[in-house]
Design a protein around this motif. Structure first.
Motif, PDB file in Angstrom:
ATOM      1  N   GLN A  81       0.819  -1.207   0.000  1.00  0.00           N
ATOM      2  CA  GLN A  81       0.000   0.000   0.000  1.00  0.00           C
ATOM      3  C   GLN A  81       0.856   1.261   0.000  1.00  0.00           C
ATOM      4  OE1 GLN A  81      -3.246   1.775   3.111  1.00  0.00           O
ATOM      5  NE2 GLN A  81      -3.440  -0.371   2.574  1.00  0.00           N
ATOM      6  N   GLU A  82       1.969   1.228   0.736  1.00  0.00           N
ATOM      7  CA  GLU A  82       2.878   2.371   0.789  1.00  0.00           C
ATOM      8  C   GLU A  82       3.909   2.274  -0.331  1.00  0.00           C
ATOM      9  OE1 GLU A  82       2.392   4.850   2.866  1.00  0.00           O
ATOM     10  OE2 GLU A  82       0.689   3.800   3.764  1.00  0.00           O
ATOM     11  N   ILE A  83       4.269   3.420  -0.901  1.00  0.00           N
ATOM     12  CA  ILE A  83       5.313   3.441  -1.924  1.00  0.00           C
ATOM     13  C   ILE A  83       6.642   3.007  -1.306  1.00  0.00           C
ATOM     14  CG2 ILE A  83       6.613   4.905  -3.507  1.00  0.00           C
ATOM     15  CD1 ILE A  83       3.776   4.533  -4.418  1.00  0.00           C
ATOM     16  N   ALA A  84       7.295   2.016  -1.916  1.00  0.00           N
ATOM     17  CA  ALA A  84       8.559   1.487  -1.399  1.00  0.00           C
ATOM     18  C   ALA A  84       9.642   1.669  -2.453  1.00  0.00           C
ATOM     19  CB  ALA A  84       8.399   0.016  -1.023  1.00  0.00           C
ATOM     20  N   LEU A  85      10.126   2.908  -2.590  1.00  0.00           N
ATOM     21  CA  LEU A  85      11.124   3.248  -3.597  1.00  0.00           C
ATOM     22  C   LEU A  85      12.137   4.221  -3.007  1.00  0.00           C
ATOM     23  CD1 LEU A  85       8.625   3.989  -6.525  1.00  0.00           C
ATOM     24  CD2 LEU A  85       9.996   1.905  -6.271  1.00  0.00           C
ATOM     25  N   TYR A  86      13.282   4.371  -3.698  1.00  0.00           N
ATOM     26  CA  TYR A  86      14.292   5.356  -3.312  1.00  0.00           C
ATOM     27  C   TYR A  86      14.170   6.557  -4.239  1.00  0.00           C
ATOM     28  CZ  TYR A  86      16.246   1.755  -0.322  1.00  0.00           C
ATOM     29  OH  TYR A  86      16.409   0.805   0.655  1.00  0.00           O
ATOM     30  N   ASP A  87      13.779   7.701  -3.693  1.00  0.00           N
ATOM     31  CA  ASP A  87      13.469   8.892  -4.483  1.00  0.00           C
ATOM     32  C   ASP A  87      14.674   9.499  -5.182  1.00  0.00           C
ATOM     33  OD1 ASP A  87      10.766   8.993  -4.233  1.00  0.00           O
ATOM     34  OD2 ASP A  87      10.716  10.534  -2.670  1.00  0.00           O
ATOM     35  N   GLU A  88      15.862   9.396  -4.599  1.00  0.00           N
ATOM     36  CA  GLU A  88      17.023  10.128  -5.117  1.00  0.00           C
ATOM     37  C   GLU A  88      17.699   9.443  -6.301  1.00  0.00           C
ATOM     38  OE1 GLU A  88      17.734  13.154  -4.061  1.00  0.00           O
ATOM     39  OE2 GLU A  88      16.018  12.981  -2.690  1.00  0.00           O
ATOM     40  N   ILE A  89      17.351   8.202  -6.576  1.00  0.00           N
ATOM     41  CA  ILE A  89      17.977   7.497  -7.695  1.00  0.00           C
ATOM     42  C   ILE A  89      16.935   7.241  -8.781  1.00  0.00           C
ATOM     43  CG2 ILE A  89      19.756   6.472  -6.240  1.00  0.00           C
ATOM     44  CD1 ILE A  89      18.186   3.860  -6.283  1.00  0.00           C
ATOM     45  N   SER A  90      17.382   6.811  -9.938  1.00  0.00           N
ATOM     46  CA  SER A  90      16.493   6.635 -11.084  1.00  0.00           C
ATOM     47  C   SER A  90      15.620   5.392 -10.927  1.00  0.00           C
ATOM     48  CB  SER A  90      17.308   6.511 -12.361  1.00  0.00           C
ATOM     49  OG  SER A  90      18.006   5.273 -12.377  1.00  0.00           O
ATOM     50  N   ALA A  91      14.621   5.308 -11.792  1.00  0.00           N
ATOM     51  CA  ALA A  91      13.762   4.126 -11.809  1.00  0.00           C
ATOM     52  C   ALA A  91      14.577   2.871 -12.098  1.00  0.00           C
ATOM     53  CB  ALA A  91      12.660   4.303 -12.852  1.00  0.00           C
ATOM     54  N   ARG A  92      15.471   2.972 -13.089  1.00  0.00           N
ATOM     55  CA  ARG A  92      16.265   1.788 -13.439  1.00  0.00           C
ATOM     56  C   ARG A  92      17.197   1.384 -12.303  1.00  0.00           C
ATOM     57  NH1 ARG A  92      17.078  -1.221 -17.865  1.00  0.00           N
ATOM     58  NH2 ARG A  92      15.781   0.141 -19.147  1.00  0.00           N
ATOM     59  N   ASP A  93      17.774   2.354 -11.598  1.00  0.00           N
ATOM     60  CA  ASP A  93      18.635   2.013 -10.461  1.00  0.00           C
ATOM     61  C   ASP A  93      17.818   1.400  -9.324  1.00  0.00           C
ATOM     62  OD1 ASP A  93      20.972   2.781 -11.684  1.00  0.00           O
ATOM     63  OD2 ASP A  93      20.974   4.802 -10.841  1.00  0.00           O
ATOM     64  N   ASN A  94      16.593   1.864  -9.128  1.00  0.00           N
ATOM     65  CA  ASN A  94      15.714   1.218  -8.159  1.00  0.00           C
ATOM     66  C   ASN A  94      15.511  -0.248  -8.523  1.00  0.00           C
ATOM     67  OD1 ASN A  94      14.001   2.683  -5.867  1.00  0.00           O
ATOM     68  ND2 ASN A  94      14.509   4.228  -7.414  1.00  0.00           N
ATOM     69  N   LEU A  95      15.275  -0.510  -9.803  1.00  0.00           N
ATOM     70  CA  LEU A  95      15.052  -1.882 -10.241  1.00  0.00           C
ATOM     71  C   LEU A  95      16.316  -2.722 -10.092  1.00  0.00           C
ATOM     72  CD1 LEU A  95      12.821  -1.282 -13.383  1.00  0.00           C
ATOM     73  CD2 LEU A  95      12.104  -2.075 -11.134  1.00  0.00           C
ATOM     74  N   ARG A  96      17.493  -2.129 -10.363  1.00  0.00           N
ATOM     75  CA  ARG A  96      18.747  -2.879 -10.156  1.00  0.00           C
ATOM     76  C   ARG A  96      18.911  -3.264  -8.693  1.00  0.00           C
ATOM     77  NH1 ARG A  96      21.331   1.264 -13.543  1.00  0.00           N
ATOM     78  NH2 ARG A  96      21.639   0.411 -15.648  1.00  0.00           N
ATOM     79  N   PHE A  97      18.594  -2.318  -7.802  1.00  0.00           N
ATOM     80  CA  PHE A  97      18.741  -2.588  -6.377  1.00  0.00           C
ATOM     81  C   PHE A  97      17.801  -3.710  -5.935  1.00  0.00           C
ATOM     82  CE2 PHE A  97      17.137  -1.901  -2.054  1.00  0.00           C
ATOM     83  CZ  PHE A  97      18.310  -2.026  -1.331  1.00  0.00           C
ATOM     84  N   PHE A  98      16.514  -3.585  -6.280  1.00  0.00           N
ATOM     85  CA  PHE A  98      15.549  -4.596  -5.838  1.00  0.00           C
ATOM     86  C   PHE A  98      15.761  -5.919  -6.560  1.00  0.00           C
ATOM     87  CE2 PHE A  98      13.239  -0.702  -4.570  1.00  0.00           C
ATOM     88  CZ  PHE A  98      13.027  -1.017  -3.240  1.00  0.00           C
ATOM     89  N   GLY A  99      16.226  -5.858  -7.815  1.00  0.00           N
ATOM     90  CA  GLY A  99      16.525  -7.090  -8.530  1.00  0.00           C
ATOM     91  C   GLY A  99      17.643  -7.867  -7.871  1.00  0.00           C
ATOM     92  N   ALA A 100      18.642  -7.140  -7.343  1.00  0.00           N
ATOM     93  CA  ALA A 100      19.741  -7.811  -6.633  1.00  0.00           C
ATOM     94  C   ALA A 100      19.230  -8.530  -5.387  1.00  0.00           C
ATOM     95  CB  ALA A 100      20.814  -6.794  -6.259  1.00  0.00           C
ATOM     96  N   LEU A 101      18.219  -7.951  -4.733  1.00  0.00           N
ATOM     97  CA  LEU A 101      17.641  -8.616  -3.560  1.00  0.00           C
ATOM     98  C   LEU A 101      16.951  -9.917  -3.954  1.00  0.00           C
ATOM     99  CD1 LEU A 101      16.084  -5.581  -1.602  1.00  0.00           C
ATOM    100  CD2 LEU A 101      18.307  -6.674  -1.276  1.00  0.00           C
ATOM    101  N   TYR A 102      16.439  -9.971  -5.197  1.00  0.00           N
ATOM    102  CA  TYR A 102      15.819 -11.205  -5.701  1.00  0.00           C
ATOM    103  C   TYR A 102      16.853 -12.188  -6.226  1.00  0.00           C
ATOM    104  CZ  TYR A 102      11.203  -8.911  -5.653  1.00  0.00           C
ATOM    105  OH  TYR A 102      10.045  -8.280  -5.287  1.00  0.00           O
ATOM    106  N   GLY A 103      18.140 -11.787  -6.229  1.00  0.00           N
ATOM    107  CA  GLY A 103      19.184 -12.664  -6.714  1.00  0.00           C
ATOM    108  C   GLY A 103      19.474 -12.517  -8.192  1.00  0.00           C
ATOM    109  N   LEU A 104      18.956 -11.458  -8.832  1.00  0.00           N
ATOM    110  CA  LEU A 104      19.208 -11.231 -10.246  1.00  0.00           C
ATOM    111  C   LEU A 104      20.498 -10.437 -10.426  1.00  0.00           C
ATOM    112  CD1 LEU A 104      15.608 -10.166 -11.338  1.00  0.00           C
ATOM    113  CD2 LEU A 104      16.653 -12.423 -11.577  1.00  0.00           C
ATOM    114  N   ALA A 105      21.175 -10.650 -11.547  1.00  0.00           N
ATOM    115  CA  ALA A 105      22.424  -9.918 -11.811  1.00  0.00           C
ATOM    116  C   ALA A 105      22.680  -9.900 -13.314  1.00  0.00           C
ATOM    117  CB  ALA A 105      23.590 -10.587 -11.083  1.00  0.00           C
ATOM    118  N   GLY A 106      23.586  -9.002 -13.735  1.00  0.00           N
ATOM    119  CA  GLY A 106      24.049  -8.966 -15.116  1.00  0.00           C
ATOM    120  C   GLY A 106      22.930  -8.800 -16.117  1.00  0.00           C
TER     121      GLY A 106
END
Length: 304
Positions: A81-106
């Motif tokens: 329900q609450e927005i869970a993002l980092y405002d100071e970085i780009s959308a793509r960098d947000n996705l890189r960060f959260f993707g790494a938590l899922y174990g994604l890379a490269g």
């Protein structure tokens, strides 16, 4: 796909969720409907493994979901329900960060990010800092994050809160497209019209309990009310006899009545009108709304 059996959660003396049970089939769009404070978010938190229940269990493909059950949790994409993002970085960098938590890379994380941004309609703004985004764009990026690991079950907790009508429609279209791809969707809301538009079945919650489960037609039938039909005529026949019609009223050139079943009764009535010489200019049908169903089940409106 999902089996919820007897979920319970207490906070001190408050029973937030009381013996909640329902099932969601693979590929189904399922609504969890109730006013604020009904226990929807607590129920969703236990289904997604962010909160352990005090009793009962939730299973995804037969595997019990807990805060430590990583296998089951990887099958779930959760849009909180609450927005869970980092405002100071780009959308793509947000996705890189959260993707790494899922174990994604490269290349995997790059491809997953491209697909998620495309689905969310944000490919052309992916390098901008999120602080520049509107509320609706942030909501759509929140959805993109949940899609990164290609989950089978998507859980949305009031995803349209605070967004403008255009973004709301884009979110609806995104959900329906994901459903067309075969994703299973659980959608929580206190807006009746969202459930009617998006969901095939719904569970109605109030005070931590499920008070009804069924399709939209099933829930409407719980009122035990007939369908209302209003017909405008420009030629009024004499001696109207309408098989299956109840509470027939004729006011000016407007005919109204109730039927038990539109599919069974209305065709016979229209044939009778045509044979009597009536000329119909418009037909309107009204079924009991989910708001009326909720009032019937709980004794209060959704906004109480």
């Amino acid at each position: 796909m999902l089996q919820v059996s007897g979920l319970q959660k207490r906070y001190g003396d408050l029973a937030a969720v009381k013996n909640v049970s329902f099932e969601v089939a693979r590929g189904e769009r399922f609504g969890l409907l109730g006013p604020n404070g009904a226990g929807k978010t607590t129920t969703i938190s236990m289904i997604t493994g962010t909160l352990d229940p005090d009793g009962g269990e939730a299973k995804v493909d037969g595997e019990t979901v807990t805060t430590s059950a990583m296998g089951a949790k990887r099958k779930i994409g959760y849009v909180p329900q609450e927005i869970a993002l980092y405002d100071e970085i780009s959308a793509r960098d947000n996705l890189r960060f959260f993707g790494a938590l899922y174990g994604l890379a490269g290349l995997d994380i790059a491809r997953a990010s491209d697909r998620a941004l495309e689905i969310a309609g944000l490919r052309d703004r992916d390098k901008e800092p999120v602080k520049n985004y509107s509320g609706g764009m942030k909501r759509r990026l929140n959805i993109a994050v949940a899609l990164l690991h290609d989950p089978e079950l998507l859980v949305f907790d009031e995803p349209t809160v605070g967004v403008d009508p255009q973004s709301r429609n884009l979110i609806f279209e995104t959900l329906l497209n994901l459903a067309d791809e075969g994703k299973t969707i659980i959608y929580t809301t206190h807006y009746m019209e969202e459930v009617e538009r998006l969901c095939q079945r719904a569970a109605v919650m109030d005070h931590g309990e499920v008070v009804a489960v069924g399709s939209m037609a099933d829930l409407q039938r719980m009122l035990g009310q007939e369908e209302t039909v209003v017909i405008d005529l420009d030629l009024l026949p004499d001696g109207l006899e309408l098989p299956g019609a109840k509470n027939v009223r004729l006011e000016g050139q407007t005919l109204s009545f109730q039927v038990d079943d539109l599919t069974d009764d209305l065709p016979h009535i229209l044939i009778a009108l045509r044979e009597s010489g009536a000329r119909i200019t418009s037909i309107k049908c009204h079924s009991p709304s989910l708001e009326e169903v909720f009032l019937h089940l709980t004794g209060r409106s959704m906004r109480d």
